[in-house]
Design a protein around this motif. Sequence first.
Motif, PDB file in Angstrom:
ATOM      1  N   PHE A   1       0.850  -1.185   0.000  1.00 32.15           N
ATOM      2  CA  PHE A   1       0.000   0.000   0.000  1.00 32.15           C
ATOM      3  C   PHE A   1       0.892   1.242   0.000  1.00 32.15           C
ATOM      4  O   PHE A   1       2.076   1.186   0.352  1.00 32.15           O
ATOM      5  CB  PHE A   1      -0.933   0.017   1.221  1.00 32.15           C
ATOM      6  CG  PHE A   1      -0.215   0.109   2.545  1.00 32.15           C
ATOM      7  CD1 PHE A   1       0.131   1.328   3.105  1.00 32.15           C
ATOM      8  CD2 PHE A   1       0.128  -1.046   3.225  1.00 32.15           C
ATOM      9  CE1 PHE A   1       0.787   1.401   4.312  1.00 32.15           C
ATOM     10  CE2 PHE A   1       0.787  -0.990   4.445  1.00 32.15           C
ATOM     11  CZ  PHE A   1       1.121   0.242   4.987  1.00 32.15           C
ATOM     12  N   SER A   2       0.310   2.343  -0.429  1.00 34.33           N
ATOM     13  CA  SER A   2       0.963   3.639  -0.315  1.00 34.33           C
ATOM     14  C   SER A   2      -0.082   4.648   0.113  1.00 34.33           C
ATOM     15  O   SER A   2      -1.267   4.485  -0.180  1.00 34.33           O
ATOM     16  CB  SER A   2       1.596   4.052  -1.654  1.00 34.33           C
ATOM     17  OG  SER A   2       0.588   4.250  -2.647  1.00 34.33           O
ATOM     18  N   TRP A   3       0.382   5.681   0.800  1.00 35.72           N
ATOM     19  CA  TRP A   3      -0.552   6.665   1.357  1.00 35.72           C
ATOM     20  C   TRP A   3       0.153   8.017   1.424  1.00 35.72           C
ATOM     21  O   TRP A   3       1.165   8.165   2.090  1.00 35.72           O
ATOM     22  CB  TRP A   3      -1.010   6.175   2.729  1.00 35.72           C
ATOM     23  CG  TRP A   3      -1.720   7.205   3.558  1.00 35.72           C
ATOM     24  CD1 TRP A   3      -2.613   8.131   3.134  1.00 35.72           C
ATOM     25  CD2 TRP A   3      -1.553   7.414   4.962  1.00 35.72           C
ATOM     26  NE1 TRP A   3      -3.042   8.904   4.188  1.00 35.72           N
ATOM     27  CE2 TRP A   3      -2.408   8.482   5.323  1.00 35.72           C
ATOM     28  CE3 TRP A   3      -0.806   6.799   5.943  1.00 35.72           C
ATOM     29  CZ2 TRP A   3      -2.500   8.937   6.622  1.00 35.72           C
ATOM     30  CZ3 TRP A   3      -0.904   7.249   7.255  1.00 35.72           C
ATOM     31  CH2 TRP A   3      -1.744   8.314   7.575  1.00 35.72           C
ATOM     32  N   ASN A   4      -0.371   8.990   0.668  1.00 34.38           N
ATOM     33  CA  ASN A   4       0.181  10.339   0.652  1.00 34.38           C
ATOM     34  C   ASN A   4      -0.417  11.113   1.815  1.00 34.38           C
ATOM     35  O   ASN A   4      -1.614  11.390   1.848  1.00 34.38           O
ATOM     36  CB  ASN A   4      -0.144  11.023  -0.683  1.00 34.38           C
ATOM     37  CG  ASN A   4       0.638  12.316  -0.850  1.00 34.38           C
ATOM     38  OD1 ASN A   4       0.636  13.170   0.027  1.00 34.38           O
ATOM     39  ND2 ASN A   4       1.296  12.454  -1.986  1.00 34.38           N
ATOM     40  N   ALA A   5       0.428  11.451   2.796  1.00 36.23           N
ATOM     41  CA  ALA A   5      -0.057  12.123   4.000  1.00 36.23           C
ATOM     42  C   ALA A   5      -0.534  13.543   3.707  1.00 36.23           C
ATOM     43  O   ALA A   5      -1.309  14.107   4.478  1.00 36.23           O
ATOM     44  CB  ALA A   5       1.051  12.159   5.064  1.00 36.23           C
ATOM     45  N   THR A   6      -0.083  14.131   2.603  1.00 41.36           N
ATOM     46  CA  THR A   6      -0.469  15.512   2.272  1.00 41.36           C
ATOM     47  C   THR A   6      -1.803  15.557   1.541  1.00 41.36           C
ATOM     48  O   THR A   6      -2.719  16.295   1.924  1.00 41.36           O
ATOM     49  CB  THR A   6       0.624  16.173   1.413  1.00 41.36           C
ATOM     50  OG1 THR A   6       1.870  16.099   2.100  1.00 41.36           O
ATOM     51  CG2 THR A   6       0.273  17.625   1.140  1.00 41.36           C
ATOM     52  N   THR A   7      -1.921  14.740   0.489  1.00 40.83           N
ATOM     53  CA  THR A   7      -3.151  14.765  -0.320  1.00 40.83           C
ATOM     54  C   THR A   7      -4.192  13.767   0.141  1.00 40.83           C
ATOM     55  O   THR A   7      -5.353  13.877  -0.249  1.00 40.83           O
ATOM     56  CB  THR A   7      -2.799  14.474  -1.789  1.00 40.83           C
ATOM     57  OG1 THR A   7      -2.267  13.130  -1.881  1.00 40.83           O
ATOM     58  CG2 THR A   7      -1.758  15.444  -2.300  1.00 40.83           C
ATOM     59  N   GLY A   8      -3.781  12.791   0.964  1.00 41.57           N
ATOM     60  CA  GLY A   8      -4.720  11.765   1.397  1.00 41.57           C
ATOM     61  C   GLY A   8      -4.938  10.662   0.384  1.00 41.57           C
ATOM     62  O   GLY A   8      -5.701   9.729   0.630  1.00 41.57           O
ATOM     63  N   GLU A   9      -4.268  10.746  -0.771  1.00 40.54           N
ATOM     64  CA  GLU A   9      -4.415   9.706  -1.793  1.00 40.54           C
ATOM     65  C   GLU A   9      -3.762   8.419  -1.327  1.00 40.54           C
ATOM     66  O   GLU A   9      -2.718   8.437  -0.678  1.00 40.54           O
ATOM     67  CB  GLU A   9      -3.790  10.169  -3.102  1.00 40.54           C
ATOM     68  CG  GLU A   9      -4.496  11.376  -3.725  1.00 40.54           C
ATOM     69  CD  GLU A   9      -3.830  11.808  -5.026  1.00 40.54           C
ATOM     70  OE1 GLU A   9      -2.760  11.258  -5.329  1.00 40.54           O
ATOM     71  OE2 GLU A   9      -4.381  12.675  -5.724  1.00 40.54           O
ATOM     72  N   ALA A  10      -4.383   7.287  -1.643  1.00 42.67           N
ATOM     73  CA  ALA A  10      -3.873   5.986  -1.215  1.00 42.67           C
ATOM     74  C   ALA A  10      -3.969   4.991  -2.357  1.00 42.67           C
ATOM     75  O   ALA A  10      -4.810   5.124  -3.250  1.00 42.67           O
ATOM     76  CB  ALA A  10      -4.649   5.471  -0.005  1.00 42.67           C
TER      77      ALA A  10
END
Length: 890
Positions: free
Chosen positions: A275-284
């Motif tokens: 999994f990946s999760w962008n802490a800034t944009t919230g995209e996962a």
Amino acid sequence: MPSLISSFKRSAPQLTFGSITLAAVTLTCLYLHAHFAATAFAYLLVVLLFSSMGSFIASSALCIIAIAALAYYFAPPAFTLRIDDARDLLVVIAFFIVSIVGTYLIGKLRQEREAARVAAAKLQRSAADLEDREKRWRAIFEHNPAMYFMLDEAGTVLNVNTFGATHLGYARAELIDHSVVGIFLEEDRAFVRKCIRTCLEDIGQSRTWDVQKVRKDGSVLWVRENAKAMLWADDRPIVLIACEDITERKQTELALQRSEAHLAQAQELSHTGSFSWNATTGEAFWSKETFRIFQLDPQTNPAPQLVVERTHPDDRASVKEIIDKAMRDLTDFEHEYRLLLPDGSVKHIHAQARATRTASGEIEFVGAATDITAARTAEQQLRRSEAYLAEAQHLTHTGSWSWDVHALDFVYRSAEVDRLFGFNPQEPVSIETVRSRIHPEDLPRLQEVQRQAIEHEKERFEYDFRVLLPNGGIRRIHSVAHVVVGSDGNVSELIGTHMDVTEQHAARERLENTLVALRQSEQRFRDYAETASDWLWETGPDHRVTHLSEHTSAAGILATGLMGLLRWDIACDIEEEPEKWRQHRTTLQAHLPFRDLVYRTVNRTGSPIYVRTSGKPFFDGNGNFMGYRGVSTDITATIRADQAEQELRKAQAELAHVTRVTTLGELTTSIAHEINQPLAAILNNADACLGWMARETPNLAAARSSVEWIIEDAIRASEVIRSVRALAKKGEIEMVPLDINEVVRDVIALVTRELVSHRVGLRTELAAALPRILGDRIQLQQVIINLVMNGIEAMDEVTDRPRELLIQSSKDDLGNVQLAVADCGVGIAEKDADHVLDPFFTTKSSGLGMGLSICRSIVEAHGGRLSLLKKNEPGATFQFVLPVHKEALQ
């Protein structure tokens, strides 16, 4: 040279103002987040606009600047000149072609206007100019590093540039006037014909497709063809095709697809999802295996909230805390938690993620989630097995150990070994201490065993010796051991068991005259157990035995002795269970099949055995009843195991009863106080009543009130005595509908004095209208009293904060009733948290370690679960959850 300088002077203003305008358009499109194609269109307008100033060099430079800006700022990946998306590349190519052609056309238009003014001069130079232009465009067509084909309606090659023919390994003459499909794979030729027809159906419309071409040497290359049909001078349609070699790009795409497929297969086999999760944009992003682990539709938009929703209620707080901390601190994280899936199953997940920084400077978490349910289940089973082993060792008086033959010290010894030798489990045991407990007459035998083990004369040892207990008693031990050989080939340890055979030895001494027969019987029983199996039988129409398989000998039954007998002649329990045999005979007379008939008989030595048998009637071709065929099984071991289990349950009930009685002893002061209060009130009210009656004019109303108070206090004292008698009573479990809040109030009445004497404040948060549970009031009172007393003892050393005990009842997310007892004491050490409910585990110097273990057994017998809850505040919280049964709802 002067003309070149003049050309640069004319191009400079065009290039300067054009560059400024392109920069303004770039900033505007970045601010508006314009689409790639829209930005390209805006750039095209700028290039065409400034091309009207007349310099083709400046217009070409602007075109190149625009293409670079498109690739760098607007084509993914951003801020790099690489273009990954094929559609974006097509837009860039189209932009280049249109801008160059447009610039050229505008320039040509300007030239035509110039030509109109100098028509006479151009007419004189037209022939030479036309010839030069044809040479230039022919040179461009021939030597342009792209493959160009010109086809007629039938697909015949009218013209091909030198680069295209050479790239395919042909001379131009070998391709011209031949069908173009000859340079394609056999399976792609129909596709190529269809593409050509499509272009001819829509004149002027560009078409693009990817296809494989075959070189003259037979090798294959991938090309991207941009085709367009147009009308020739005589209105004859032709198809112009520009081909780009994309072989390396295709090979890279295929390799990437294979890599992705291999990764997906590896994740599926290892039960690990990425999994990946962008802490800034919230995209996962979740991999396919991650969706499978969480049992979610791959079309679902992944988000951290989905993880929290799927998490087990007991773990949600910790998972949410870890997610919040990761978002706050932007650091790596690793944790384990449980999932509660829609079908009710539970999964154990190990998640690990690393914080990385993207090209745009944003923090992105990249990690993996592994399904470790199988490992956790195996670990729980191992712990349960260890507890069962410890209990079994205690019940069978058998201890296990490992002895270092060189260091002369225990590597490991079970709790039962300490009990057998009278050792303190908390203290180390030296060789002198061990020797002091061995009977002097038996010590040489043990030393000889050690010598033989070190010299590797034997691998297995079996011997008896006596232990001298501190109280002067003697315990006889039977030991079985074998050697452990190290990597150097030398014996390093002895591993074995010690069994307390004191009682067996005494019985052996009392029955010495029957020792031989006992050993023979034991051997027979062992042989039966090792070779026992089902046997087949057959009876005739009169229900007498006509056939027995040879396996009857496994149960000690002599087949020849049973032939011709009825089953009720073989059985020995007819008089004990007449109704069972009456029903069995009725079944046989009705010629119906029967299953699992259990009866007692004797084997050929006269020992009783239990047999389970099933049979089915069989008939001949005319439907005549011929008898029964069936199978029998020796279930003697199962019956004896059931009897042993009943004895074990009886022992557990005895232990629970002893614990309750012990608790009552601890609560004696509180119980006496609870009884003395209403008794003192009864005496005071009785004196008051006599006073009201002794007046000249008796006050009957006041006397009546005093009598009513006497009755209330007597009922109160009676309730306390009833509760104490119920706790001390020894009886069977009585499962009845209960209100857990009422059970709590009964317990509070018994422990109030203990709370006061230990200066502990009690706070209750009992939820109203809880559903009733099905349980035994006395056993549940025992669980709550034990938790309350443990909480009181845990706060004895607390001096820096108020001592407060909280009893809280509520209903969980699944509708079950849960009760929690929380203290603010010293708490449970993290290393002890996993073992605090295990049998014989205690942190008290004088504890036995059975209180919480008994509580867990009681709760589990009610279908519930007792657990230690983790919390940040001081102290410990124990909570048990009980299901709501249908019987309790009625």
